[in-house]
Design an enzyme around this catalytic site. Sequence first.
Site, PDB file in Angstrom:
ATOM      1  CD  GLU A 132      18.838 -23.870 -16.876  1.00  0.00           C
ATOM      2  OE1 GLU A 132      17.583 -23.643 -16.578  1.00  0.00           O
ATOM      3  OE2 GLU A 132      19.482 -24.268 -15.323  1.00  0.00           O
ATOM      4  CG  ASP A 165      -0.211  -0.315   2.744  1.00  0.00           C
ATOM      5  OD1 ASP A 165      -0.046   0.275   2.869  1.00  0.00           O
ATOM      6  OD2 ASP A 165      -0.427  -1.264   3.090  1.00  0.00           O
TER       7      ASP A 165
END
Length: 728
Positions: free
Chosen positions: A614, A534
């Site tokens: 990777e 928030d």
Amino acid sequence: MIIQDTEKRVFTLQTRSTTYQMKADENGVLLHVYYGPKVHGGDLSRLIRYADRGFSPNPDEAGNNRTYSLDTLPQEYSGSGAGDFRLPSLELELADGSHVADLRYVGAAVQKGKYALTGLPAFFASPEEADTLVITLEDAAAHVRVELLYGVLEEYDLITRAVRVINCGEEPVGICRAASVCLDFQDTPLDFITFDGGHVKERGLHRAPLRPGVQSVGSIRGISSHQHNPFVMLCQPGAGEEHGVCYGAALVYSGNFEAAAERSQFEDVRLTLGIHPFHFCWTLEPGQVFTTPEAALICSPCGFGQMSRQFHRAIRSHLLRDVWKDRRKPVLVNSWEAAYFDFDAQKLMTLAREAAGLGVELFVLDDGWFGHRNNDSSSLGDWWANEEKLPGGLGALSKEINALGMEFGLWIEPEMVSEDSELYQAHPDWVLNPPGRPYTRGRCQMVLDFTRPEVREHIFQALQKVLDSAHVSYLKWDMNRSLAQVWSAALPARQQGEVYHRYVLGVYDLLERFRQANPHTLIEGCSGGGGRFDMGMLYYTPQIWCSDNTDAIDRLAIQYGTSFAYPPATMGAHVSAIPNEQTGRSVPLATRGTVALSGTFGYEMDLGKLSEVEKALVVRQIADYKESFGLIQEGDYYRLTAPTPDGAPTAWLHVSPDRREALLCLVSGQTHAAQPFRRLRLRGLDPELRYRLTGDGEAWSGDVLMHAGYPIPMLGEYQSLRLWLKAE
Ligand code: DGJ
């Protein structure tokens, strides 16, 4: 700009593309006149209609005029118990037991600069950037004054609001409800949009036309919550990303809230947003002032996208305060999904070495480093390093990490205590719980009474000692349960209705102390992922862990919903291992990167377990992050498509402020046979410019990309694209 017509008592807030107007009428009632796309035309109060409506009573000032009723007029800040039966903004309990709040206009003043709220987070601005309007209302019988504060940040179309309630009488007054904002609309219909979900599925967008009656979302969990976000929207039924009028309303607050929209009998709409009235009763002694949290409003005349971009800009420039807000944040690796509680210094160093070798810049030691914590049932509150796991403590570990050329970061959960801890044994009364009631536990832990300064002081001292013992440049401030059985041993019975709010104020107070004591430390907010995502938290922590769900495909929806109010660069986003811990799904590393790279980037896995191919991709991703950080941080964000389960790709675009550069990101959905030929219509580009796309020999003109679209290559399941567009 704030325009005051003192004679007609009309107040108009003009922003770059919107207008907001109110008027104190002949009876002193502050009417809401207009909020929407920018208009010029002075007093617009002729828009307001009057009619005699059954069962809509008339205030004393109206005499025999039965067309004048608080029940039908659009109000700027609604009272209660006085003839307006829609959502109240203010509810009082007076010494005589009455519950009436009936406000009338007293005066108004314009101040240079934007107001600040002591102890509460709020947007800020210099006197050149913003002005404040203060309108004072009064309930003369109750001896209560109300100051409505309006901050106007014109450039961002941002109107902030907060309310001060002042007891001018000689008896205590109970405040049972004090909304931060009330918005009345007479030009309906409107749709209500909320962002809902739960733990590991936060902020999914839900939209529905307003039905008659009240529709609301909120939290009574003591945190703003995973379930509903304190950001809601109203919009015209046909509104979308690029068209239609919409309104976004956010509460700059991290505790209980209620966002309620009511469609009245006459099809008017009222939105109220503020602290949730559940178990809220604030006793205001004579002379005292209660200040509500701030609410932030943005209206966009042309769709959701512009509203979001205005929120993003305003948050970046006028809410985030950290020294980190404009700096490139270090690429991090977090130990949580790599090791959980199962680690010692040796294992951590192995993780760190692998990460450092690939270019990771910050090693974050998550939960499990303190007391005797080997699982989540103990030691919260015992904030000292477990020397069995970490010989020499955090000082030694951080030194070794620093020697690898990496910064060191640490997880903490200051608001909690485990019963199995020395802190709890010494201070069982520091826990929030009514006397004589068995505990309601959450993740085996109890909530500390942060309303009490001595509790906060203890935690501050204990944790600051830890920080001083090591070189900590990042903190992850976690919070892992909802509040229940809320009761403080430090307050009398009549003030127990203040505990939820005082708790949040206590959290803000401690966050502020840590910020001030450690001004160079980057603090990431977290509450089991996105349980406290928030604007209140963003004032203290410039980034927040977006969700405990690290599955790239689920994250598309979580980050999409979050982006309606919050900028991408505030969303903590990490690449994690496959199969994913939360969903079991396996998504290519490149796609996991594409999704995480549009947030604050990092890894949440043992990088040593990756193949050489990777690892090479990780090195590439880190380089990509460094290249694109500025664009993601400062650029404009365009949601091109919404995530859907039907296989259509999810796409978004970051565009530089000068529109000469853009980054197109796309993730394909589930694969299906005979896929349609899809084109993606881009937005926000300069139609006149020609853009060269990565890996594409030809240049494309901006207007072609925006109107004819870009042909999406046929991709397999959950594949991704990350294409740069650079103007020639
Ligand atoms: C919840 C957080 O969201 C996770 O990332 C992790 O830090 C755990 N808590 C640790 O307990």
